[in-house]
Design a protein around this motif. Sequence first.
Motif, PDB file in Angstrom:
ATOM      1  N   ILE A  16       0.859  -1.183   0.000  1.00  0.00           N
ATOM      2  CA  ILE A  16       0.000   0.000   0.000  1.00  0.00           C
ATOM      3  C   ILE A  16       0.895   1.232   0.000  1.00  0.00           C
ATOM      4  O   ILE A  16       1.807   1.352   0.826  1.00  0.00           O
ATOM      5  N   ASP A  17       0.645   2.135  -0.919  1.00  0.00           N
ATOM      6  CA  ASP A  17       1.465   3.337  -1.067  1.00  0.00           C
ATOM      7  C   ASP A  17       1.155   4.317   0.065  1.00  0.00           C
ATOM      8  O   ASP A  17       0.042   4.874   0.121  1.00  0.00           O
ATOM      9  N   PRO A  18       2.096   4.562   0.970  1.00  0.00           N
ATOM     10  CA  PRO A  18       1.829   5.513   2.065  1.00  0.00           C
ATOM     11  C   PRO A  18       1.491   6.914   1.567  1.00  0.00           C
ATOM     12  O   PRO A  18       0.688   7.619   2.189  1.00  0.00           O
ATOM     13  N   ALA A  19       2.098   7.314   0.447  1.00  0.00           N
ATOM     14  CA  ALA A  19       1.828   8.654  -0.087  1.00  0.00           C
ATOM     15  C   ALA A  19       0.371   8.777  -0.537  1.00  0.00           C
ATOM     16  O   ALA A  19      -0.254   9.842  -0.384  1.00  0.00           O
ATOM     17  N   LEU A  20      -0.180   7.697  -1.088  1.00  0.00           N
ATOM     18  CA  LEU A  20      -1.574   7.703  -1.516  1.00  0.00           C
ATOM     19  C   LEU A  20      -2.504   7.788  -0.301  1.00  0.00           C
ATOM     20  O   LEU A  20      -3.476   8.557  -0.294  1.00  0.00           O
ATOM     21  N   ASP A  37      -1.934  11.138  11.019  1.00  0.00           N
ATOM     22  CA  ASP A  37      -0.931  10.093  10.859  1.00  0.00           C
ATOM     23  C   ASP A  37      -1.456   9.049   9.890  1.00  0.00           C
ATOM     24  O   ASP A  37      -2.676   8.922   9.687  1.00  0.00           O
ATOM     25  N   VAL A  38      -0.537   8.327   9.283  1.00  0.00           N
ATOM     26  CA  VAL A  38      -0.901   7.194   8.432  1.00  0.00           C
ATOM     27  C   VAL A  38      -0.096   5.984   8.866  1.00  0.00           C
ATOM     28  O   VAL A  38       0.985   6.093   9.457  1.00  0.00           O
ATOM     29  N   TYR A  39      -0.640   4.822   8.560  1.00  0.00           N
ATOM     30  CA  TYR A  39       0.029   3.556   8.878  1.00  0.00           C
ATOM     31  C   TYR A  39      -0.194   2.614   7.703  1.00  0.00           C
ATOM     32  O   TYR A  39      -1.298   2.523   7.157  1.00  0.00           O
ATOM     33  N   THR A  40       0.842   1.935   7.286  1.00  0.00           N
ATOM     34  CA  THR A  40       0.703   0.927   6.234  1.00  0.00           C
ATOM     35  C   THR A  40       1.484  -0.328   6.597  1.00  0.00           C
ATOM     36  O   THR A  40       2.495  -0.280   7.297  1.00  0.00           O
ATOM     37  N   GLU A  41       0.980  -1.441   6.125  1.00  0.00           N
ATOM     38  CA  GLU A  41       1.669  -2.725   6.135  1.00  0.00           C
ATOM     39  C   GLU A  41       1.181  -3.437   4.888  1.00  0.00           C
ATOM     40  O   GLU A  41       0.217  -2.979   4.249  1.00  0.00           O
ATOM     41  N   PRO A  42       1.787  -4.527   4.474  1.00  0.00           N
ATOM     42  CA  PRO A  42       1.302  -5.206   3.270  1.00  0.00           C
ATOM     43  C   PRO A  42      -0.196  -5.518   3.348  1.00  0.00           C
ATOM     44  O   PRO A  42      -0.653  -6.173   4.286  1.00  0.00           O
ATOM     45  N   GLY A  43      -0.953  -4.969   2.409  1.00  0.00           N
ATOM     46  CA  GLY A  43      -2.390  -5.239   2.326  1.00  0.00           C
ATOM     47  C   GLY A  43      -3.276  -4.268   3.063  1.00  0.00           C
ATOM     48  O   GLY A  43      -4.497  -4.298   2.883  1.00  0.00           O
ATOM     49  N   VAL A  44      -2.709  -3.395   3.914  1.00  0.00           N
ATOM     50  CA  VAL A  44      -3.539  -2.513   4.734  1.00  0.00           C
ATOM     51  C   VAL A  44      -2.914  -1.127   4.841  1.00  0.00           C
ATOM     52  O   VAL A  44      -1.701  -1.002   5.048  1.00  0.00           O
TER      53      VAL A  44
END
Length: 634
Positions: A16-20, A37-44
């Motif tokens: 998942i593109d954090p910038a998006l 804030d944003v949070y990403t991990e594969p798929g989420v």
Amino acid sequence: MCGIVGIFDTRGAREIDPALVKRMNETQHHRGPDEGDVYTEPGVGFGHRRLSVIDILSGQQPMFNAEGNVGVVFNGEIYNYPELTEELQKLGYVFRTKSDTETIVHAWSAWGEDCVQHFRGMFAIAVWDRVKQTMFMARDRLGVKPFYYAVLPDGMFIFGSELKSLRAHPDLPRAIDPRAVEDYFAYGYVPEPKTIYSSAFKLSPGFCLTVKIGQPIPQPRQFWDVPFKLHGAMTQSDAEGELVVRLREAVKIRLKAEVPLGAFLSGGVDSSAIVAMMAGLMKDPVNTCSIAFNDKAFDESEYAEQVARQYKTHHHTETVDTDDYALLDTLADLYDEPYADSSAIPTYRVCQLARKRVTVALSGDGGDENLAGYRRYRYAMAEDSVRSRLPTGLRKLVFGPLGKYYPKADWAPRMFRAKTTFEALSRDLVEGYFHGVSIMSDAMRAQLFTPAFQKQLQGYRAIDVMQGHAAKSPTDDPLSMIQYLDMKTYLPGDILTKVDRASMAHALEVRVPLLDHKLVEWISGLPPEMKLRGSEGKYIFKKSLEQYLPNDILYRKKMGFAVPLAGWFRGPLRQRVRDSLLGETLKDTGIFNIDYLTEMVEQHESGRRDYSAPIWTLLMFEAFLRKELLGAGA
């Protein structure tokens, strides 16, 4: 209070593109200017904009449990979180914050999807459970907080607090849904679960949705409905006393905040009742605010000041010019899809005023739907009384032709508009009520739309929305039925949408005690004659408040937040109307019969007909289309 966004890969664990996620999140900066804030991990991917109200120091989101396998983003307030925290601690859950957000994290772990049954408040929630590979989403019971979502062609599931956050994703298809257009020109808004786009949806109030990786996306599941189950024998005196107790408790649990708190005060029954309860619960004077209009025909400020004096509030009033039409394009930006309630203008202004003094404001929204306060309930019951005395076949035979051929009289008071009455009497309860609340009737919409667009509808009609809700109604009492219809359509689609966008545009949290679900459940069980008695709406409510408010507040004629549209369209906005309705934007859609638009404009300008409501509806649709064509918000 805040804004949330998210991206979830339903097919696996793509990056998942954090910038998006950040771009989607920042479209809602106004909803939470304090932190983001944003949070990403594969798929989420999660994003959150925060308006700090409770546990300012440690309530940041996205929030995970200690193990890091359950995370949440959340918009709203869980008012019973202290009690839930204590209950969850007894089950062994350890809390690291004093926020209601952490209550949601542990409630999911303890109770799964049933966690929503434990929450008392306004909320839009998304929970990611890494162990179960599940995204769980829910919206509060009455729809105070919004939740939009879409499934993209590549299997990505996206969601957000406003439609603009979904539009920030480049892969969202933005084809307009013809059924939503039909709905809009009947209701003045796009009712749940549709949005103006075929690809995007609103999660309906009282519904939840569980999406699991690798599994088909199910239909949302309803977890609550207004019961309308009558209580046992209860005297009027007992009902009055219990209503006040329950109202006071609903107000009390909404007074917790670590920021300045106050109330809207219009001088109407509902807001005055809220202020009266607040004054009895708070040590310090209540902060109240209202707007006045320079045209006395629209001004209720003297009644607000009367209540403010009675309860010695810190009252603030600002005068607004009734020619406050400069907000037209601003409204198109706020609501993201066509929205035609012109009272959004004064609502925007009163929120703007309130935010100068407070961060949280209590409002009286929901009282009319709960307690049968709208005049249209009176008219509907009078019409239904006549219907009940005549066989269906005879009604259609007599009143159908009368309604069709009797001349229209928009200029006359409703009771003398025989054409409208005849048309309503020829229909059943739901058809008659739909006809009464429609901005543009079936016949008008048939003239408004081109044959090519009508073909796209494939037989769909806006009344299908109400008939679908009526088929699931828990009550067959006529008054309760139309209250139920409003709670499913007008309340979330118009009233609560208006207040949420207008308030969050100014980073103001609005709490609505009269829509506390426990209070709503109890009121729904009162006999209909306690709500509407003769011509008096909110009968039991007003009787219960006589010890708190004077009769000239309780029993005066309801005004509402009106603006002088008819005069605007014959005066300062005359050219704007011509340019918008007869210009290229509407013409190029292929949706509208331009000859009929021309007829409407010319007849309104001449004063022969009052088309102010349809014209405003068209203006807002055209403003939305221009925004789309310019790519704003994309």
